[in-house]
Design a protein around this motif. Sequence first.
Motif, PDB file in Angstrom:
ATOM      1  N   TYR A  15      -2.403  -1.003   4.107  1.00 13.00           N
ATOM      2  CA  TYR A  15      -1.040  -1.537   4.041  1.00 13.00           C
ATOM      3  C   TYR A  15      -0.139  -0.537   4.757  1.00 13.00           C
ATOM      4  N   CYS A  16       0.759  -1.026   5.605  1.00 14.18           N
ATOM      5  CA  CYS A  16       1.649  -0.093   6.306  1.00 14.18           C
ATOM      6  C   CYS A  16       2.812  -0.848   6.924  1.00 14.18           C
ATOM      7  N   GLY A  17       3.773  -0.095   7.438  1.00 15.08           N
ATOM      8  CA  GLY A  17       5.035  -0.673   7.884  1.00 15.08           C
ATOM      9  C   GLY A  17       4.931  -1.570   9.099  1.00 15.08           C
ATOM     10  N   SER A  18       5.778  -2.603   9.092  1.00 13.20           N
ATOM     11  CA  SER A  18       5.911  -3.436  10.281  1.00 13.20           C
ATOM     12  C   SER A  18       6.950  -2.815  11.219  1.00 13.20           C
ATOM     13  N   ASN A  19       7.483  -1.650  10.817  1.00 16.49           N
ATOM     14  CA  ASN A  19       8.336  -0.823  11.687  1.00 16.49           C
ATOM     15  C   ASN A  19       7.615   0.495  11.927  1.00 16.49           C
ATOM     16  N   ILE A  53       3.802   0.314  12.571  1.00 21.71           N
ATOM     17  CA  ILE A  53       2.624   1.118  12.233  1.00 21.71           C
ATOM     18  C   ILE A  53       1.388   0.217  12.166  1.00 21.71           C
ATOM     19  N   MET A  54       1.611  -1.052  11.786  1.00 24.71           N
ATOM     20  CA  MET A  54       0.492  -2.000  11.691  1.00 24.71           C
ATOM     21  C   MET A  54      -0.208  -2.143  13.041  1.00 24.71           C
ATOM     22  N   GLY A  55       0.568  -2.372  14.072  1.00 18.58           N
ATOM     23  CA  GLY A  55       0.008  -2.547  15.419  1.00 18.58           C
ATOM     24  C   GLY A  55      -0.623  -1.261  15.933  1.00 18.58           C
ATOM     25  N   ALA A  75       3.377 -18.786   8.737  1.00 20.92           N
ATOM     26  CA  ALA A  75       4.824 -18.672   8.923  1.00 20.92           C
ATOM     27  C   ALA A  75       5.238 -17.322   9.502  1.00 20.92           C
ATOM     28  N   LEU A  76       4.410 -16.305   9.321  1.00 24.25           N
ATOM     29  CA  LEU A  76       4.749 -14.962   9.822  1.00 24.25           C
ATOM     30  C   LEU A  76       4.138 -14.679  11.182  1.00 24.25           C
ATOM     31  N   ALA A  77       3.202 -15.537  11.590  1.00 30.34           N
ATOM     32  CA  ALA A  77       2.432 -15.252  12.812  1.00 30.34           C
ATOM     33  C   ALA A  77       3.342 -15.072  14.021  1.00 30.34           C
ATOM     34  N   ARG A  79       6.894 -14.476  13.685  1.00 27.07           N
ATOM     35  CA  ARG A  79       7.930 -13.474  13.402  1.00 27.07           C
ATOM     36  C   ARG A  79       7.384 -12.046  13.508  1.00 27.07           C
ATOM     37  N   GLU A  80       6.205 -11.815  12.940  1.00 27.89           N
ATOM     38  CA  GLU A  80       5.628 -10.464  13.008  1.00 27.89           C
ATOM     39  C   GLU A  80       4.826 -10.273  14.295  1.00 27.89           C
ATOM     40  N   ILE A  81       4.701 -11.358  15.080  1.00 24.26           N
ATOM     41  CA  ILE A  81       3.943 -11.328  16.323  1.00 24.26           C
ATOM     42  C   ILE A  81       2.499 -10.892  16.066  1.00 24.26           C
ATOM     43  N   SER A  94      -0.152 -18.671   2.965  1.00 29.07           N
ATOM     44  CA  SER A  94       0.934 -18.037   2.197  1.00 29.07           C
ATOM     45  C   SER A  94       0.707 -16.531   2.072  1.00 29.07           C
ATOM     46  N   MET A  95       1.760 -15.820   1.646  1.00 31.41           N
ATOM     47  CA  MET A  95       1.674 -14.378   1.406  1.00 31.41           C
ATOM     48  C   MET A  95       0.642 -14.088   0.318  1.00 31.41           C
ATOM     49  N   HIS A  96       0.597 -14.936  -0.705  1.00 29.45           N
ATOM     50  CA  HIS A  96      -0.342 -14.719  -1.803  1.00 29.45           C
ATOM     51  C   HIS A  96      -1.783 -14.844  -1.316  1.00 29.45           C
ATOM     52  N   GLU A  97      -1.989 -15.868  -0.476  1.00 28.14           N
ATOM     53  CA  GLU A  97      -3.339 -16.062   0.056  1.00 28.14           C
ATOM     54  C   GLU A  97      -3.727 -14.876   0.940  1.00 28.14           C
ATOM     55  N   ARG A  98      -2.745 -14.366   1.679  1.00 27.04           N
ATOM     56  CA  ARG A  98      -3.012 -13.217   2.553  1.00 27.04           C
ATOM     57  C   ARG A  98      -3.515 -12.029   1.735  1.00 27.04           C
ATOM     58  N   LYS A  99      -2.789 -11.716   0.666  1.00 24.75           N
ATOM     59  CA  LYS A  99      -3.153 -10.541  -0.124  1.00 24.75           C
ATOM     60  C   LYS A  99      -4.513 -10.730  -0.794  1.00 24.75           C
ATOM     61  N   GLY A 114       5.413   2.881   4.944  1.00 25.27           N
ATOM     62  CA  GLY A 114       5.880   1.521   5.196  1.00 25.27           C
ATOM     63  C   GLY A 114       7.085   1.236   4.322  1.00 25.27           C
ATOM     64  N   GLY A 115       7.517  -0.001   4.320  1.00 30.46           N
ATOM     65  CA  GLY A 115       8.715  -0.394   3.580  1.00 30.46           C
ATOM     66  C   GLY A 115       8.389  -1.162   2.318  1.00 30.46           C
ATOM     67  N   LEU A 116       9.231  -2.145   2.011  1.00 24.96           N
ATOM     68  CA  LEU A 116       9.096  -2.884   0.752  1.00 24.96           C
ATOM     69  C   LEU A 116       7.791  -3.678   0.700  1.00 24.96           C
ATOM     70  N   GLY A 117       7.408  -4.276   1.815  1.00 24.25           N
ATOM     71  CA  GLY A 117       6.164  -5.057   1.848  1.00 24.25           C
ATOM     72  C   GLY A 117       4.958  -4.173   1.541  1.00 24.25           C
ATOM     73  N   THR A 118       4.956  -2.983   2.122  1.00 21.03           N
ATOM     74  CA  THR A 118       3.862  -2.032   1.888  1.00 21.03           C
ATOM     75  C   THR A 118       3.812  -1.629   0.417  1.00 21.03           C
ATOM     76  N   ALA A 119       4.993  -1.333  -0.149  1.00 18.23           N
ATOM     77  CA  ALA A 119       5.059  -0.913  -1.560  1.00 18.23           C
ATOM     78  C   ALA A 119       4.582  -2.032  -2.474  1.00 18.23           C
ATOM     79  N   GLU A 120       5.001  -3.251  -2.159  1.00 20.16           N
ATOM     80  CA  GLU A 120       4.614  -4.395  -2.989  1.00 20.16           C
ATOM     81  C   GLU A 120       3.104  -4.585  -2.960  1.00 20.16           C
ATOM     82  N   GLU A 121       2.532  -4.466  -1.791  1.00 23.79           N
ATOM     83  CA  GLU A 121       1.082  -4.650  -1.653  1.00 23.79           C
ATOM     84  C   GLU A 121       0.324  -3.536  -2.383  1.00 23.79           C
ATOM     85  N   LEU A 122       0.801  -2.298  -2.238  1.00 23.06           N
ATOM     86  CA  LEU A 122       0.147  -1.168  -2.912  1.00 23.06           C
ATOM     87  C   LEU A 122       0.204  -1.339  -4.433  1.00 23.06           C
TER      88      LEU A 122
HETATM   89  P1  AMP Z   1       7.010  -3.578   5.440  1.00 22.47           P
HETATM   90  O1  AMP Z   1       6.357  -2.450   4.696  1.00 22.47           O
HETATM   91  O2  AMP Z   1       8.158  -4.167   4.669  1.00 22.47           O
HETATM   92  O3  AMP Z   1       7.336  -3.262   6.840  1.00 22.47           O
HETATM   93  O4  AMP Z   1       5.944  -4.761   5.472  1.00 22.47           O
HETATM   94  C1  AMP Z   1       4.594  -4.504   5.728  1.00 22.47           C
HETATM   95  C2  AMP Z   1       3.805  -5.756   5.563  1.00 22.47           C
HETATM   96  O5  AMP Z   1       4.011  -6.274   4.258  1.00 22.47           O
HETATM   97  C3  AMP Z   1       4.183  -6.851   6.537  1.00 22.47           C
HETATM   98  O6  AMP Z   1       3.002  -7.430   7.025  1.00 22.47           O
HETATM   99  C4  AMP Z   1       4.908  -7.867   5.683  1.00 22.47           C
HETATM  100  O7  AMP Z   1       4.649  -9.180   6.077  1.00 22.47           O
HETATM  101  C5  AMP Z   1       4.291  -7.644   4.342  1.00 22.47           C
HETATM  102  N1  AMP Z   1       5.200  -8.057   3.297  1.00 22.47           N
HETATM  103  C6  AMP Z   1       6.537  -8.044   3.303  1.00 22.47           C
HETATM  104  N2  AMP Z   1       7.028  -8.502   2.152  1.00 22.47           N
HETATM  105  C7  AMP Z   1       5.961  -8.834   1.373  1.00 22.47           C
HETATM  106  C8  AMP Z   1       5.777  -9.371   0.076  1.00 22.47           C
HETATM  107  N3  AMP Z   1       6.807  -9.697  -0.707  1.00 22.47           N
HETATM  108  N4  AMP Z   1       4.525  -9.567  -0.355  1.00 22.47           N
HETATM  109  C9  AMP Z   1       3.493  -9.235   0.419  1.00 22.47           C
HETATM  110  N5  AMP Z   1       3.583  -8.730   1.627  1.00 22.47           N
HETATM  111  C10 AMP Z   1       4.798  -8.529   2.117  1.00 22.47           C
END
Ligand code: AMP
Length: 201
Positions: A15-19, A53-55, A75-77, A79-81, A94-99, A114-122
């Motif tokens: 898991y890591c940042g999309s920035n 960081i993902m790329g 839906a993200l394919a 936006r996140e390229i 969906s995001m749930h299916e992805r995880k 990473g950011g919020l997405g990374t934290a949520e996944e961790l």
């Molecule tokens: P970020 O750490 O926010 O840059 O996001 C990193 C990855 O987490 C990206 O692939 C996002 O699509 C994903 N992400 C963002 N928000 C969520 C969420 N609520 N649940 C799961 N993954 C997410």
Amino acid sequence: MAEQLRANINNICVYCGSNVGSKPAYAEAAIELGQEMVRRNIGLVYGGSSLGIMGTLANSVLQAGGRAIGVIPKALATREIAHHGLSELIVVSSMHERKAKMASLSDGFIALPGGLGTAEELFEILTWAQLGLHHNPCGIINVDGYYDHLISYIDHAVEQRFVKLIHRQMLLSASAADELLDKFFDYQAPLVAKWINRSES
Ligand code: AMP
């Protein structure tokens, strides 16, 4: 024991940042992790993006001759390229299916900065470990102290008796990839489920 476990880590989900973040050290850590995984013949499972960081991580794995599987919601394919040079790109609904898909393909879980997405996944994968839903190692690469505050928060939660010490110990950490991966190979999941011994800290 380490050698015995080594055979069981075929893929690690990262898991890591999309920035890219503010410091070159974050991308450098991703490059190093990718190279170290390939050196150990471990495949990458990640969110499938070509950004941030993902790329960087996926490119590092591919350039070193390794395998990288991306899992991205439809839906993200755009936006996140989505990264189209991967060994495999799995598009889910969906995001749930992805995880769930990333978890089912993986034998360990790592968070790079990473950011919020990374934290949520961790945190989700850690809570699944805490409930005994999986027994795989989870860890963070604490690049330049990026995760110091998160570690302090978890230690505070232990101190305040919201988290058991045995569950806190499920989160491995290291400042570099090789050190964290060594810890993964030595890891043995505790046999204590969350709902047992509730009164213990
Ligand atoms: P970020 O750490 O926010 O840059 O996001 C990193 C990855 O987490 C990206 O692939 C996002 O699509 C994903 N992400 C963002 N928000 C969520 C969420 N609520 N649940 C799961 N993954 C997410």
